[in-house]
Design a protein around this motif. Sequence first.
Motif, mmCIF file in Angstrom:
data_model
loop_
_atom_site.group_PDB
_atom_site.id
_atom_site.type_symbol
_atom_site.label_atom_id
_atom_site.label_comp_id
_atom_site.label_asym_id
_atom_site.label_seq_id
_atom_site.Cartn_x
_atom_site.Cartn_y
_atom_site.Cartn_z
ATOM 1 N N ALA A 97 0.853 -1.186 0.000
ATOM 2 C CA ALA A 97 0.000 0.000 0.000
ATOM 3 C C ALA A 97 0.885 1.231 0.000
ATOM 4 C CB ALA A 97 -0.889 0.000 1.235
ATOM 5 N N THR A 98 0.527 2.207 -0.789
ATOM 6 C CA THR A 98 1.305 3.433 -0.852
ATOM 7 C C THR A 98 0.357 4.609 -0.954
ATOM 8 O OG1 THR A 98 3.077 4.589 -2.021
ATOM 9 C CG2 THR A 98 1.492 3.399 -3.368
ATOM 10 N N LEU A 99 0.866 5.807 -0.812
ATOM 11 C CA LEU A 99 -0.037 6.955 -0.848
ATOM 12 C C LEU A 99 -0.510 7.211 -2.264
ATOM 13 C CD1 LEU A 99 -1.522 9.221 0.465
ATOM 14 C CD2 LEU A 99 0.541 10.617 0.347
ATOM 15 N N LEU A 100 0.337 7.700 -3.127
ATOM 16 C CA LEU A 100 -0.094 8.054 -4.476
ATOM 17 C C LEU A 100 1.047 7.829 -5.458
ATOM 18 C CD1 LEU A 100 -2.010 11.328 -3.600
ATOM 19 C CD2 LEU A 100 -3.029 9.132 -4.135
ATOM 20 N N VAL A 101 0.739 8.008 -6.718
ATOM 21 C CA VAL A 101 1.756 7.826 -7.747
ATOM 22 C C VAL A 101 2.133 9.185 -8.325
ATOM 23 C CG1 VAL A 101 1.144 5.462 -8.297
ATOM 24 C CG2 VAL A 101 -0.126 7.302 -9.343
ATOM 25 N N SER A 102 2.907 9.186 -9.383
ATOM 26 C CA SER A 102 3.445 10.453 -9.874
ATOM 27 C C SER A 102 2.695 10.958 -11.100
ATOM 28 C CB SER A 102 4.921 10.262 -10.228
ATOM 29 O OG SER A 102 5.041 9.277 -11.228
ATOM 30 N N GLY A 103 3.059 12.175 -11.525
ATOM 31 C CA GLY A 103 2.541 12.736 -12.764
ATOM 32 C C GLY A 103 1.050 13.017 -12.730
ATOM 33 N N LEU A 104 0.421 12.806 -13.892
ATOM 34 C CA LEU A 104 -1.011 13.063 -14.044
ATOM 35 C C LEU A 104 -1.827 12.230 -13.054
ATOM 36 C CD1 LEU A 104 -3.414 14.300 -15.569
ATOM 37 C CD2 LEU A 104 -3.196 12.451 -17.245
ATOM 38 N N ALA A 105 -1.435 10.975 -12.863
ATOM 39 C CA ALA A 105 -2.152 10.093 -11.951
ATOM 40 C C ALA A 105 -2.080 10.604 -10.521
ATOM 41 C CB ALA A 105 -1.576 8.680 -12.026
ATOM 42 N N ALA A 106 -0.938 11.192 -10.143
ATOM 43 C CA ALA A 106 -0.782 11.707 -8.781
ATOM 44 C C ALA A 106 -1.760 12.846 -8.518
ATOM 45 C CB ALA A 106 0.655 12.170 -8.558
ATOM 46 N N GLY A 107 -1.856 13.776 -9.484
ATOM 47 C CA GLY A 107 -2.780 14.890 -9.314
ATOM 48 C C GLY A 107 -4.220 14.424 -9.255
ATOM 49 N N TRP A 108 -4.554 13.473 -10.114
ATOM 50 C CA TRP A 108 -5.916 12.914 -10.115
ATOM 51 C C TRP A 108 -6.220 12.226 -8.792
ATOM 52 C CZ3 TRP A 108 -6.366 7.463 -10.134
ATOM 53 C CH2 TRP A 108 -7.687 6.996 -10.159
ATOM 54 N N SER A 109 -5.270 11.433 -8.291
ATOM 55 C CA SER A 109 -5.481 10.694 -7.054
ATOM 56 C C SER A 109 -5.631 11.621 -5.852
ATOM 57 C CB SER A 109 -4.325 9.722 -6.811
ATOM 58 O OG SER A 109 -4.288 8.739 -7.822
ATOM 59 N N LYS A 110 -4.824 12.688 -5.848
ATOM 60 C CA LYS A 110 -4.920 13.658 -4.747
ATOM 61 C C LYS A 110 -6.293 14.310 -4.714
ATOM 62 C CE LYS A 110 -1.181 14.092 -2.197
ATOM 63 N NZ LYS A 110 -1.271 13.936 -0.713
#
Length: 297
Positions: A97-110
């Motif tokens: 389990a991790t918090l979020l990923v990078s790039g476009l996916a990171a912004g979307w996930s946040k």
Amino acid sequence: MTKKTYQDKDRDLDALLRDIETWFSGQGYQIQTNKTDGTWFLQAAKTEMWRKAIGASRAFNVLIQGQPKDFSVELSTGEWASNLTAGGVAAVLTGGATLLVSGLAAGWSKKIESDLWNFIDQKVMFGEKAKSVQELVVLKTQNTLEEKLKQLRDAYDQGFIDEIAYNAKKLEIEGQVRVTQQNAGTEEKLVKLKSLLNAGILSQGEFEMKKAELMRESSNSELDAQISKLNAALAAEIITQEEYESKKAAIQRESQLAGKIKQLQNARDAGIITGEEFENKKLTLQLSPTYKDHVTS
């Protein structure tokens, strides 16, 4: 990974998980859930094609742990479990389990994470309260009876029973639902009354009088159940209209007599009347023209 702890909230955690599931479903996610004692877990993910398009291969995890009054909610991302039931919650979380990923996916996930926390906070503040034992009994009974109604309808649709039999059984089951709800309400009120007596807020006499009122309500629910059966018998043409009216009147008289005798018993138990007065008044009731043909030994 982010986590919040909620204390003294008394929330229905099954309902909270359902609300979160609805929130994700409304945004086009596929959902899978797993529940064990004291743990509620949900995974939500977009379609494989959509995840590849923005580079987000992981799913959202929502983990609820604790009891209705004190619980925690934890949000993270992780690999989508191919079989959550078989693998269990622990297997998913220990799988990375991790918090979020990078790039476009990171912004979307946040953004999703922020919106979800706002939603959860609102549900914890204003959502469903944890259900009492009586409410859980009613829900379980209602679910059972609703399943019976569904089976009854299926039997009718498939031609196994005719319309008369269907309507008769349907009336009977619906009557059982009403009686279950009424009995549960009476039981819950009795528990509250007893707590007021134990706290010294009500005297023994006041308690007995209030209890008598509740017992009258309970008697009315039993009366409804008997009349519901009569309605079913009439609908099935087992009895005539004349027989129905006669039996209904007899049931009502018996219920009235039982209710009045119960009031006398409560008055005797509360010391309002003596045992001798109770017996005399009871006999007077039983010999009155209204009830004497319906006295049981």
